[in-house]
Every structure is written in C-alpha cells, then in structure tokens.
Design an enzyme around this catalytic site. Structure first.
Site, PDB file in Angstrom:
ATOM      1  N   THR A   1       0.754  -1.142  -0.066  1.00 35.21           N
ATOM      2  CA  THR A   1      -0.082  -0.154   0.033  1.00 35.21           C
ATOM      3  C   THR A   1       0.976   1.179  -0.102  1.00 35.21           C
ATOM      4  O   THR A   1       1.975   1.229   0.601  1.00 35.21           O
ATOM      5  CB  THR A   1      -0.736  -0.132   1.349  1.00 35.21           C
ATOM      6  OG1 THR A   1      -1.972  -1.170   1.329  1.00 35.21           O
ATOM      7  CG2 THR A   1      -1.650   1.209   1.423  1.00 35.21           C
TER       8      THR A   1
ATOM      9  N   ARG B   1     -15.001  -5.250  -0.361  1.00 33.27           N
ATOM     10  CA  ARG B   1     -14.619  -4.967   1.033  1.00 33.27           C
ATOM     11  C   ARG B   1     -13.847  -3.608   0.714  1.00 33.27           C
ATOM     12  O   ARG B   1     -13.024  -3.481  -0.401  1.00 33.27           O
ATOM     13  CB  ARG B   1     -13.386  -6.110   1.331  1.00 33.27           C
ATOM     14  CG  ARG B   1     -12.777  -5.846   2.572  1.00 33.27           C
ATOM     15  CD  ARG B   1     -11.467  -5.338   2.299  1.00 33.27           C
ATOM     16  NE  ARG B   1     -10.714  -4.973   3.685  1.00 33.27           N
ATOM     17  CZ  ARG B   1      -9.343  -4.538   3.559  1.00 33.27           C
ATOM     18  NH1 ARG B   1      -8.880  -4.193   2.665  1.00 33.27           N
ATOM     19  NH2 ARG B   1      -8.960  -4.292   4.643  1.00 33.27           N
ATOM     20  N   VAL B   2     -13.924  -2.628   1.570  1.00 31.94           N
ATOM     21  CA  VAL B   2     -13.217  -1.479   1.561  1.00 31.94           C
ATOM     22  C   VAL B   2     -12.538  -1.333   2.826  1.00 31.94           C
ATOM     23  O   VAL B   2     -12.882  -1.661   4.096  1.00 31.94           O
ATOM     24  CB  VAL B   2     -13.962  -0.150   1.565  1.00 31.94           C
ATOM     25  CG1 VAL B   2     -13.378   1.213   1.858  1.00 31.94           C
ATOM     26  CG2 VAL B   2     -15.050  -0.316   0.305  1.00 31.94           C
ATOM     27  N   GLY B   3     -10.871  -0.987   2.838  1.00 27.06           N
ATOM     28  CA  GLY B   3     -10.397  -1.024   3.821  1.00 27.06           C
ATOM     29  C   GLY B   3     -10.086   0.364   4.553  1.00 27.06           C
ATOM     30  O   GLY B   3     -11.098   1.230   4.367  1.00 27.06           O
ATOM     31  N   ASP B   4      -9.068   0.640   5.263  1.00 26.17           N
ATOM     32  CA  ASP B   4      -8.800   2.129   5.875  1.00 26.17           C
ATOM     33  C   ASP B   4      -8.359   2.988   5.060  1.00 26.17           C
ATOM     34  O   ASP B   4      -8.589   4.289   4.946  1.00 26.17           O
ATOM     35  CB  ASP B   4      -7.808   1.768   6.951  1.00 26.17           C
ATOM     36  CG  ASP B   4      -6.625   1.246   6.725  1.00 26.17           C
ATOM     37  OD1 ASP B   4      -6.500   0.335   5.569  1.00 26.17           O
ATOM     38  OD2 ASP B   4      -5.518   1.800   7.051  1.00 26.17           O
TER      39      ASP B   4
ATOM     40  N   GLY C   1      -6.270  -3.454   7.601  1.00 29.90           N
ATOM     41  CA  GLY C   1      -7.224  -2.111   7.564  1.00 29.90           C
ATOM     42  C   GLY C   1      -8.241  -2.393   8.574  1.00 29.90           C
ATOM     43  O   GLY C   1      -8.748  -0.981   9.106  1.00 29.90           O
TER      44      GLY C   1
ATOM     45  N   THR D   1      -0.716   1.993   6.746  1.00 31.58           N
ATOM     46  CA  THR D   1      -0.568   0.933   6.169  1.00 31.58           C
ATOM     47  C   THR D   1      -0.762  -0.095   7.210  1.00 31.58           C
ATOM     48  O   THR D   1      -0.301  -0.104   7.995  1.00 31.58           O
ATOM     49  CB  THR D   1       0.722   0.795   5.154  1.00 31.58           C
ATOM     50  OG1 THR D   1       0.519  -0.555   4.685  1.00 31.58           O
ATOM     51  CG2 THR D   1       1.772   1.089   5.983  1.00 31.58           C
ATOM     52  N   GLY D   2      -1.471  -1.206   6.748  1.00 32.58           N
ATOM     53  CA  GLY D   2      -1.447  -2.485   7.605  1.00 32.58           C
ATOM     54  C   GLY D   2      -3.150  -2.919   7.487  1.00 32.58           C
ATOM     55  O   GLY D   2      -3.727  -2.863   6.538  1.00 32.58           O
TER      56      GLY D   2
END
Ligand code: ASP
Length: 321
Positions: A190, A218-221, A244, A241-242
C-alpha cells in the site's frame, strides 16, 4: 512619504520573512508487512524507486509547489509501478479482480476526496483528488466512481493492465491455505505520502489494492478519512498501512493528530505509542506522519515498512527494515 514606504516594505517583507522560516518536507511509504522473502534485486528496485520519487517530490516543494501536488505526485508514481500494491500492482480479491481504494486530504481547509472499490481506473489517487475538487462529495465508490472517472476524462485502462502472475499465485496460495472468510495481508505495498509545503500547508494521500483474497466490495482503511489518511494544518498529516479493519476501528490517522492536539504529545511519541497499542491487540502495520515543523515519524510494528523522507533540515533517507 517615508511612513508610506515603511508600511509598504512591512506589508511585503514580513510575510516573506515568516515564509522563509517555514520548514517543509515529505515522507512516503510503500506498505508494511512481512518482508523476509524480499530478494536483493527487488529490494534494490524498490529502494531506487522510492529514492527517485522522493527526490522529485522534494523538488516540487523546494520550487514552491503545494503539498497536495507533492503527495499526489508520489502516490500516482507508485500506482504506476508494479512494485507496490496500488494501481498497476494491486492484489486480487477472491473473484480475481482488482478493486482499489484511495484518498487525499488537504490540511488547509480539511477538504478531502476518496474513491473505494474502483476498477479499471489507472490512478485512483488522481480520481480521489477530483472528487474533492469537482464534486460536493467526499467519497465515490464502485460504478459511480467509474462513471465519474469516464466523464471527467481520467485515464481508464483495460483489466489486462493490472494482470500479474505473481499476484495470481499469491491469491491461489491464499485460497488453498485459508477458509473462505479469511483475508490475508501477505502482500506489502500500500502506498502513501504526507507533506508540508513552504506555506505551512499539510497534505496526506494513500492508495491501495487492499488485501489478497478480500471479499468483493470490501473497503479498507486507506480511503477512509481519519483512518488511513488525515491532514490538519498546524497539527499533522498521516498516512497508514496495515490490517485495515483495525485501522478503521481505532481511527489511527486522526488519533495520531488528536493526541498531539489535545495531549500535547510530540509526533514521534504519539505515533509510536499508537503502533505499540495496536501490536498489543495483534493489529499489524505502520504509518508515516509529519508535523507543522516538518518533523517526521515513521513507526511500524511489522517486520518491515518501505519508507523514505526528506526535508529542508534532514537528508534523504530510504529504508525497509
Ligand atoms: N491498509 C490496507 C487495507 O487494509 C492494506 C495495507 O496497508 O497493506 O486495505
């Protein structure tokens, strides 16, 4: 006459003197995670790309460009490289499709733009900025984001553009190993950038392909303002990053700035503490942060994080471990 000259001189000189004192700089990341299998060749390629991109971004700032332009430049350069998990190098979801998330925020007025679950858009970060500047909204997703991209002439690419044998193998491995509801965070990459310019304006940007084998939709951070990206003049700018889901639950990007604002913490204390707290609950990742004096902090609680920084008071520095 003399008084008039004095007033004119004061009017023009004082702001310039103040501006000359403003520290400026930029930090970038290319994802955090397990980096044990990184070959020497790949490591060199990544370091060279980060170095080259940082150098160009610093020139933007040094020439008087805005922090928004500098962070957008970095993230779009990384999106065009197959080395990172964003844009061209994005990982596959469980349907063998790349769905990408990105966001950008301007600390001057807190204006922000984000896109989530977008396909076939070459540079999600450019689209995110356009959402901020051309619409009344903050986030567009999926088909709506795609339509908007087409309407405003953003570059659309065929799915083949994102094809990656390496990422497909990674997906198959994930599917073999895991039960269907699991996502994995095995591909680092990322990308993000935070910067402060000569006018003291802070900006932050983040872009990702998410996690291998994630559920479609799916949506991350990364596109969530306050979780993956935050910029607030006078306080700080953050890109994370990580894993999410944890970064959303703990509102990590905003939390770094909130602890500085309300608890008077330094940028390094604030960001390092949060990363330690996340580790305690088995939430892995890292972040980059810059404050209003161009102090930079880049902590991570993983094996490594691709990162780099440069400012008017520190030399260029690129590292992974
Ligand atoms: N934070 C990203 C996500 O959860 C992944 C990453 O940073 O590696 O989508």
């Amino acid at each position: 006459m003399q008084i008039k000259c004095l007033i004119i001189a004061t009017y023009f000189l004082i702001p310039q003197l103040i501006m000359a004192d403003q520290n400026f700089g930029i930090a970038v990341h290319g994802g955090a995670g397990v980096m044990k299998n990184l070959s020497e060749e790949r490591r060199t390629k990544i370091e060279e790309k980060v170095n080259e991109t940082l150098t160009k971004a610093y020139k933007i700032l040094n020439d008087g460009g805005t922090s928004m332009d500098a962070v957008e430049f970095v993230v779009s350069e990384f999106e065009d490289s197959p080395l990172f998990n964003a844009g061209k190098g994005s990982v596959y979801n469980s349907n063998e499709v790349q769905e990408m998330d990105a966001s950008i925020m301007n600390g001057k007025d807190r204006s922000a733009g984000a896109v989530a679950s977008v396909r076939n858009v070459k540079n999600p970060i450019k689209l995110a900025r356009k959402v901020s500047e051309l619409t009344e909204h903050i986030m567009l997703v999926g088909d709506g984001a795609y339509e908007f991209a087409k309407n405003i002439g953003e570059t659309i690419v065929d799915s083949d553009y994102f094809y990656s044998e390496k990422n497909l193998k990674r997906l198959r491995k994930a599917k073999d190993k895991l039960v269907s509801s699991n996502i994995i965070h095995d591909k680092i990459g990322t990308v993000g950038a935070v910067a402060i310019d000569k006018n003291g304006n802070i900006a932050a940007a983040t872009s990702t392909g998410g996690m291998t084998n994630k559920m479609p939709g799916r949506v991350g951070d990364s596109p969530i303002i306050g979780s993956g990206t935050w910029a607030q003049n006078g306080v700080c700018g953050v890109s994370t990053t990580g894993h999410g889901e944890f970064f959303i639950k703990y509102q990590v990007a905003r939390e770094v700035c909130a602890r500085m604002e309300y608890m008077n913490k330094s940028i390094s204390d604030s960001s390092e503490e949060i990363l330690m707290e996340l580790k305690d609950i088995n939430a892995y990742g890292g972040l980059i942060a810059i404050d209003s004096e161009a102090n930079i902090s880049m902590p991570f609680n993983t094996h490594g994080m691709i990162r780099g920084s440069v400012s008017n008071k520190t030399n260029i520095n690129v590292a992974i471990y």
